[in-house]
Each structure stands twice: as structure tokens, then as C-alpha cells.
Scaffold this motif. Structure first.
Motif, PDB file in Angstrom:
ATOM      1  N   ILE A  29      66.805  63.525 -21.103  1.00 30.26           N
ATOM      2  CA  ILE A  29      65.588  64.260 -21.453  1.00 30.26           C
ATOM      3  C   ILE A  29      64.420  63.275 -21.403  1.00 30.26           C
ATOM      4  N   VAL A  30      63.467  63.498 -20.535  1.00 24.71           N
ATOM      5  CA  VAL A  30      62.344  62.583 -20.344  1.00 24.71           C
ATOM      6  C   VAL A  30      61.085  63.223 -20.923  1.00 24.71           C
ATOM      7  N   ILE A  31      60.462  62.543 -21.878  1.00 24.35           N
ATOM      8  CA  ILE A  31      59.287  63.093 -22.563  1.00 24.35           C
ATOM      9  C   ILE A  31      58.100  62.155 -22.414  1.00 24.35           C
ATOM     10  N   ASN A  32      56.932  62.650 -22.742  1.00 24.88           N
ATOM     11  CA  ASN A  32      55.727  61.833 -22.735  1.00 24.88           C
ATOM     12  C   ASN A  32      55.609  61.044 -24.037  1.00 24.88           C
ATOM     13  N   PRO A  33      54.936  59.909 -24.014  1.00 21.12           N
ATOM     14  CA  PRO A  33      54.678  59.177 -25.265  1.00 21.12           C
ATOM     15  C   PRO A  33      53.947  60.077 -26.253  1.00 21.12           C
ATOM     16  N   GLY A  34      54.356  60.032 -27.494  1.00 20.90           N
ATOM     17  CA  GLY A  34      53.740  60.865 -28.517  1.00 20.90           C
ATOM     18  C   GLY A  34      54.481  62.154 -28.787  1.00 20.90           C
ATOM     19  N   ASP A  35      55.458  62.484 -27.938  1.00 23.23           N
ATOM     20  CA  ASP A  35      56.210  63.731 -28.114  1.00 23.23           C
ATOM     21  C   ASP A  35      57.551  63.508 -28.808  1.00 23.23           C
ATOM     22  N   GLU A  36      57.724  62.333 -29.405  1.00 19.37           N
ATOM     23  CA  GLU A  36      59.006  62.013 -30.040  1.00 19.37           C
ATOM     24  C   GLU A  36      59.332  62.988 -31.178  1.00 19.37           C
ATOM     25  N   SER A  37      58.310  63.421 -31.918  1.00 19.34           N
ATOM     26  CA  SER A  37      58.576  64.338 -33.037  1.00 19.34           C
ATOM     27  C   SER A  37      59.121  65.671 -32.539  1.00 19.34           C
ATOM     28  N   MET A  38      58.639  66.119 -31.378  1.00 17.18           N
ATOM     29  CA  MET A  38      59.148  67.372 -30.822  1.00 17.18           C
ATOM     30  C   MET A  38      60.583  67.204 -30.347  1.00 17.18           C
ATOM     31  N   LEU A  39      60.911  66.047 -29.817  1.00 17.15           N
ATOM     32  CA  LEU A  39      62.287  65.788 -29.401  1.00 17.15           C
ATOM     33  C   LEU A  39      63.215  65.862 -30.609  1.00 17.15           C
ATOM     34  N   GLU A 190      76.663  62.231 -11.128  1.00 14.23           N
ATOM     35  CA  GLU A 190      77.169  62.413 -12.485  1.00 14.23           C
ATOM     36  C   GLU A 190      76.064  62.671 -13.508  1.00 14.23           C
ATOM     37  N   THR A 191      74.814  62.473 -13.130  1.00 16.59           N
ATOM     38  CA  THR A 191      73.720  62.581 -14.082  1.00 16.59           C
ATOM     39  C   THR A 191      72.584  63.440 -13.531  1.00 16.59           C
ATOM     40  N   THR A 192      71.735  63.906 -14.444  1.00 13.84           N
ATOM     41  CA  THR A 192      70.523  64.615 -14.049  1.00 13.84           C
ATOM     42  C   THR A 192      69.472  64.414 -15.129  1.00 13.84           C
ATOM     43  N   SER A 193      68.214  64.584 -14.774  1.00 17.15           N
ATOM     44  CA  SER A 193      67.112  64.423 -15.725  1.00 17.15           C
ATOM     45  C   SER A 193      66.328  65.725 -15.822  1.00 17.15           C
ATOM     46  N   ILE A 194      65.863  66.031 -17.036  1.00 16.40           N
ATOM     47  CA  ILE A 194      64.986  67.182 -17.231  1.00 16.40           C
ATOM     48  C   ILE A 194      63.673  66.688 -17.831  1.00 16.40           C
ATOM     49  N   TYR A 195      62.594  67.344 -17.478  1.00 14.59           N
ATOM     50  CA  TYR A 195      61.258  66.947 -17.920  1.00 14.59           C
ATOM     51  C   TYR A 195      60.597  68.137 -18.626  1.00 14.59           C
ATOM     52  N   PRO A 196      60.896  68.358 -19.894  1.00 19.81           N
ATOM     53  CA  PRO A 196      60.338  69.523 -20.596  1.00 19.81           C
ATOM     54  C   PRO A 196      58.817  69.422 -20.717  1.00 19.81           C
ATOM     55  N   PRO A 197      58.099  70.514 -20.431  1.00 20.38           N
ATOM     56  CA  PRO A 197      56.634  70.499 -20.504  1.00 20.38           C
ATOM     57  C   PRO A 197      56.150  70.633 -21.947  1.00 20.38           C
ATOM     58  N   ILE A 198      56.198  69.536 -22.682  1.00 21.68           N
ATOM     59  CA  ILE A 198      55.784  69.545 -24.086  1.00 21.68           C
ATOM     60  C   ILE A 198      54.283  69.268 -24.164  1.00 21.68           C
ATOM     61  N   ASN A 199      53.580  70.112 -24.876  1.00 19.68           N
ATOM     62  CA  ASN A 199      52.153  69.875 -25.136  1.00 19.68           C
ATOM     63  C   ASN A 199      51.939  70.032 -26.631  1.00 19.68           C
ATOM     64  N   MET A 200      52.173  68.938 -27.372  1.00 24.29           N
ATOM     65  CA  MET A 200      52.102  69.006 -28.820  1.00 24.29           C
ATOM     66  C   MET A 200      50.686  69.252 -29.317  1.00 24.29           C
ATOM     67  N   ASP A 201      49.684  68.723 -28.605  1.00 25.60           N
ATOM     68  CA  ASP A 201      48.306  68.947 -29.042  1.00 25.60           C
ATOM     69  C   ASP A 201      47.982  70.436 -29.035  1.00 25.60           C
ATOM     70  N   GLU A 202      48.347  71.105 -27.948  1.00 25.85           N
ATOM     71  CA  GLU A 202      48.100  72.548 -27.857  1.00 25.85           C
ATOM     72  C   GLU A 202      48.912  73.292 -28.903  1.00 25.85           C
ATOM     73  N   ALA A 203      50.148  72.837 -29.138  1.00 27.03           N
ATOM     74  CA  ALA A 203      51.000  73.503 -30.127  1.00 27.03           C
ATOM     75  C   ALA A 203      50.410  73.385 -31.526  1.00 27.03           C
ATOM     76  N   VAL A 204      49.881  72.199 -31.856  1.00 28.17           N
ATOM     77  CA  VAL A 204      49.295  72.007 -33.183  1.00 28.17           C
ATOM     78  C   VAL A 204      48.064  72.890 -33.354  1.00 28.17           C
ATOM     79  N   GLU A 205      47.262  73.021 -32.297  1.00 27.62           N
ATOM     80  CA  GLU A 205      46.102  73.914 -32.359  1.00 27.62           C
ATOM     81  C   GLU A 205      46.541  75.360 -32.588  1.00 27.62           C
TER      82      GLU A 205
END
Length: 463
Positions: A29-39, A190-205
Motif C-alpha cells: 500500500i503506497v501512500i503520500n506523506p501525511g496520510d499515515e493516520s488514514m492508513l 509475486e507482488t503488486t502495489s496499490i495507490y489509494p487516492p487519499i485526500n485527508m485535507d478534503e476529508a477533514v474539511e
């Protein structure tokens, strides 16, 4: 889980389920910096018994220590989780089946340090989901890991072994700080990566807007809350124009409301604190000091007009913020004087821990200004507050730093005897207070900012 966060979690779950529907061993699971809380929230969501996740999921919240011990610790961690599952109370609508499994520590190999975990997890997956079309996922939350080279080696060794067809492992990466990209390239099938479109700023708003819609008690406060979130998000994005726009909006709203309720003075302090913190980040010290002065002025207006418990903390916090800016500009004498005024403000509202912290910083500035006798006075005054603090506060705060600075000072002995120090610290810390302070000081190296800013070459000799 709120609607905005729920939507993000649902999207992440969809991506996860799509990934594990294919014959892969590990999903990254690959996330943007700052999205650790959502993970973290997503991990909790996967574990929730009332979530839409139908497969079996284990989250192993365990930092990687070393190749030698990690496999053993992982198995013991899972063993405890299964014990909790077997022994815990379940809602009546949950179909419960006891998991009859214990780790077999004889399955390891000297040639492959990960084999012990892989073989045991293969067996566990068979016990739990064998004979079904479900998957059994083991998600590794390795936050706190320091030695990533050995960690990557361990996971590579694991991927080189056969996995039960119904078993999937999970790991995470942060964009710009990737640790496992090379492994994914080495094991593409044997592996794969996913890139969830997390937008925590928009979610908090959206959360703020949702709360405002649900709470009809104070429309002014609700509108301000939404605008304040937008201000914080604009600061995070580094958008100066938006920051100025939303700051003005917030201040205008606060000005309207403060005429009806003086408690709104605290919102002026909040806005100016956000602004001077932003300027500190940009190393724009002049504007940082300007906004800090505005915060102090706003807080001072509450003196004698607001409840002391609020006005003292407002003023104390604003003063400490201003002093920290002066410290960056090496204005030691003025910073020391402001820290002392801040300590007095905290004293009036009986916040003794923050009073001690302000006195410690005052003493530190005095030392920087070569005023060691005045510094010792600050440390002594802070020490005298010890009896007003609980054991938990003393042990789990910055207060021990003040004690270390006191013991380091050669000027305290004329005012505080060793017997008094021993008596007080034995009472609030215990007979082993010297060992406690020694360990506290030794561990400071793990916390760079504390060691750098707050200790400043502490050389206390504790035996």
C-alpha cells in the motif's frame, strides 16, 4: 467512522480486495506523506468485526528489530492475538469459531530467517480459511523500524518461499521514502502495489462541514470551524494567498462573535498561532514575531475578563510561542524575560507543569546569556513545584529535564541542599530517582529535538 473517512476506507478496501483476488503473495500500500493516520484507520477498519471486509485479516503492529529475533516476535504476537480472539466476548450476531492453532517453533531454518513465520502462517491460513474461497491476510505495520536493510532482506527471504494459495501479506510505503520498491521489482509476479487516492485535507474539511450541519446550536462557531480547517489546510499546502484569505475570514468571524462572547478571544490566539507557526516553518522570523505579538495582545485582553483557567493558559501559550521565536534569533535576554512572564501566567491558572516548563526554558536562556546564577534561580523555582505534580506527570513529561539542569548547575547548593533534593525526589519518583534520571538522560539521544534544543550540552554527573 465518519462519512468522509468511511468513503476513503471503502475505496482502500476495494483496491485491497481487487489486489488480493489475484495470485499474489504480497500487496504494498503506497501512500503520500501525511496520510499515515488514514492508513492506521484503514488497518482498524479491516480488523473491525462489523466492516465490509469478509476475509480474515491480522495486523502485526511490530517494528522490525533484527533478522535474528523478528520471526520469533511475530509468531508470539500472532499467538497473543489468537488468544484474545478465542477468549474475548463477541456480539451475538457474530458467528464465532475457535481457532485451534499454536506456533511451531521447530519449523525454522538456518538458511532462511523468514521460514519460521512463512511455514507457521501457511498452516494458520489453512486452519482458518482452508476449504473456503476466502483469503487470510497478514498485514505488517512496521512503524518505528530503524534497520530497513535487514528488514528488506527478511521480506525477500519470505517471498522466496512457497506461500499457501489463500495467504497474502501486506506492507506499506510512503512516496518519496519508499523502502520496498526494489523488492516489488525483484518479485513482479509475486507482488503488486496499490495507490489509494487519499485526500485527508478534503476529508477533514468534509468532517467539519458534516459536524456543522449536525450541530445547529451555534451557527457562528460552526462556520468558523469550517473556515479554520480551510486555513490549516492552506498552510499545509504552502498556498500563501489562500492562507491570507482564510486568515482574514477567520479573524472577521472572531471579531463579530467576540462582541457577544469574550471567550472568542481564544480564537484570535488560535489564528495568530497558526500564522506565526507557518512563518517559523518558512524561517520568516520578522513576520513570525509580528503574528506572535498579535497572539500575545489578544491573550492579554482576556486577563481579568475570562476565567483564570482559560486566560492564564492563553497568555502563557502565546508568550512561550513568542519567546521561542526570539530564541531562534538568539535574543536570549528578552526570551528569558518572556518565558518568566509566561511562567507567572501559568502559575495564576495553576498549570504547574507548564509553569515548570517555562521556568526551565527561562533558565536555559539565562545560561545562553551567561547568567548562570539567574538560571539556577529558575531551576530552583521549578524544583519547588515538584510536590504539586503527580508521579505520572513527572515521569512522562519534560520535567526531568529541569531536574537535570538543576543538578548540573553549580549555583543551586546555596539554596537547595542535597538532602532536600533527595527527600523530594524520593517522594515523587522513588528511591531510584538517580537511576531514573540517568536513564532519562541516556535516552535523550533518541529524541533529537529535545536533546538539541532543550538539553544543550547537559553534563549532569549522575552515578
Amino acid at each position: 467512522m465518519s462519512n468522509a473517512i468511511q468513503q476513503i476506507a471503502d475505496n482502500m478496501l476495494y483496491l485491497w480486495e481487487e489486489a488480493i483476488s489475484h495470485p499474489v503473495k504480497m500487496v504494498r500500500i503506497v501512500i503520500n506523506p501525511g496520510d499515515e493516520s488514514m492508513l492506521k484507520a484503514f488497518y482498524d477498519y479491516m480488523l473491525a468485526i462489523d466492516s465490509d471486509e469478509e476475509d480474515m485479516v491480522f495486523v502485526i503492529a511490530l517494528p522490525f528489530m533484527s533478522v535474528v529475533e523478528y520471526s520469533d516476535k511475530v509468531l508470539r504476537y500472532i499467538e497473543r492475538q489468537i488468544e484474545y480472539w478465542n477468549d474475548s466476548d463477541k456480539p451475538e450476531d457474530i458467528i464465532f469459531e475457535r481457532i485451534d492453532w499454536t506456533p511451531d517453533f521447530t519449523l525454522g531454518s538456518k538458511d532462511n530467517p523468514a521460514q519460521l513465520v512463512v511455514e507457521n502462517f501457511n498452516r494458520l491460513a489453512k486452519v482458518i480459511v482452508g476449504g473456503t474461497d476466502m483469503k487470510c491476510s497478514f498485514v505488517f505495520d512496521i512503524e518505528g523500524t530503524q534497520e530497513y536493510e535487514e528488514c528488506r532482506f527478511w521480506f525477500e527471504q519470505a517471498l522466496s518461499l512457497p506461500f499457501n494459495a489463500q495467504m497474502v501479506w501486506g506492507i506499506s510505503d510512503i512516496i518519496g521514502q519508499e523502502q520496498f520498491g526494489d523488492i516489488m521489482s525483484k518479485y513482479p509476479k509475486e507482488t503488486t502495489s496499490i495507490y489509494p487516492p487519499i485526500n485527508m485535507d478534503e476529508a477533514v474539511e468534509k468532517l467539519a462541514e458534516q459536524a456543522a450541519n449536525e450541530d445547529t446550536g451555534d451557527p457562528g462557531a460552526n462556520a468558523f470551524r469550517i473556515m479554520l480547517v480551510k486555513l490549516m489546510n492552506s498552510v499545509k499546502k504552502g498556498d500563501a494567498a489562500q492562507t491570507e484569505f482564510y486568515a482574514r475570514k477567520c479573524l472577521d468571524m472572531a471579531l463579530v462573535n467576540v462582541k457577544k462572547d469574550l471567550n472568542w478571544l481564544s480564537q484570535f490566539v488560535t489564528v495568530y498561532t497558526i500564522l506565526y507557526t507557518d512563518r517559523i516553518t518558512c524561517k520568516d522570523w520578522d513576520m513570525a514575531l509580528y503574528f506572535a505579538n498579535k497572539a500575545v495582545e489578544s491573550a492579554q485582553m482576556g486577563e481579568g475578563r475570562l476565567e483564570p483557567s482559560l486566560s492564564g493558559r492563553l497568555l502563557g501559550g502565546a508568550l512561550l510561542g513568542k519567546a521561542s521565536i526570539l530564541v531562534h534569533r538568539s535574543g536570549w535576554q528578552e526570551a528569558a524575560e518572556i518565558y518568566k512572564v509566561g511562567a507567572d501566567a501559568y502559575s495564576r491558572c495553576k498549570d504547574y507543569l507548564m509553569q515548570a516548563e517555562a521556568l526551565r526554558m527561562c533558565g536555559w536562556c539565562r545560561e545562553k546569556n551567561h547568567e548562570n546564577a539567574l538560571a539556577a534561580e529558575c531551576y530552583i523555582e521549578g524544583f519547588r513545584l515538584a510536590d504539586k505534580l503527580s508521579v505520572e506527570l513527572v515521569r512522562h513529561s519534560s520535567y526531568p529535564l529541569l531536574l537535570l539542569k538543576l543538578l548540573e548547575s553549580s549555583n543551586y547548593q546555596s539554596s537547595v541542599g542535597k538532602d532536600e533534593i533527595d527527600s523530594v525526589l524520593t517522594r515523587i519518583i522513588g528511591k531510584d530517582w538517580e537511576n531514573f534520571l540517568y536513564e532519562y538522560k541516556r535516552n535523550l539521544g533518541k529524541y533529537y529535538e529535545l536533546a538539541e534544543q532543550n538539553m544543550d550540552n547537559a553534563a549532569t554527573d549522575i552515578h
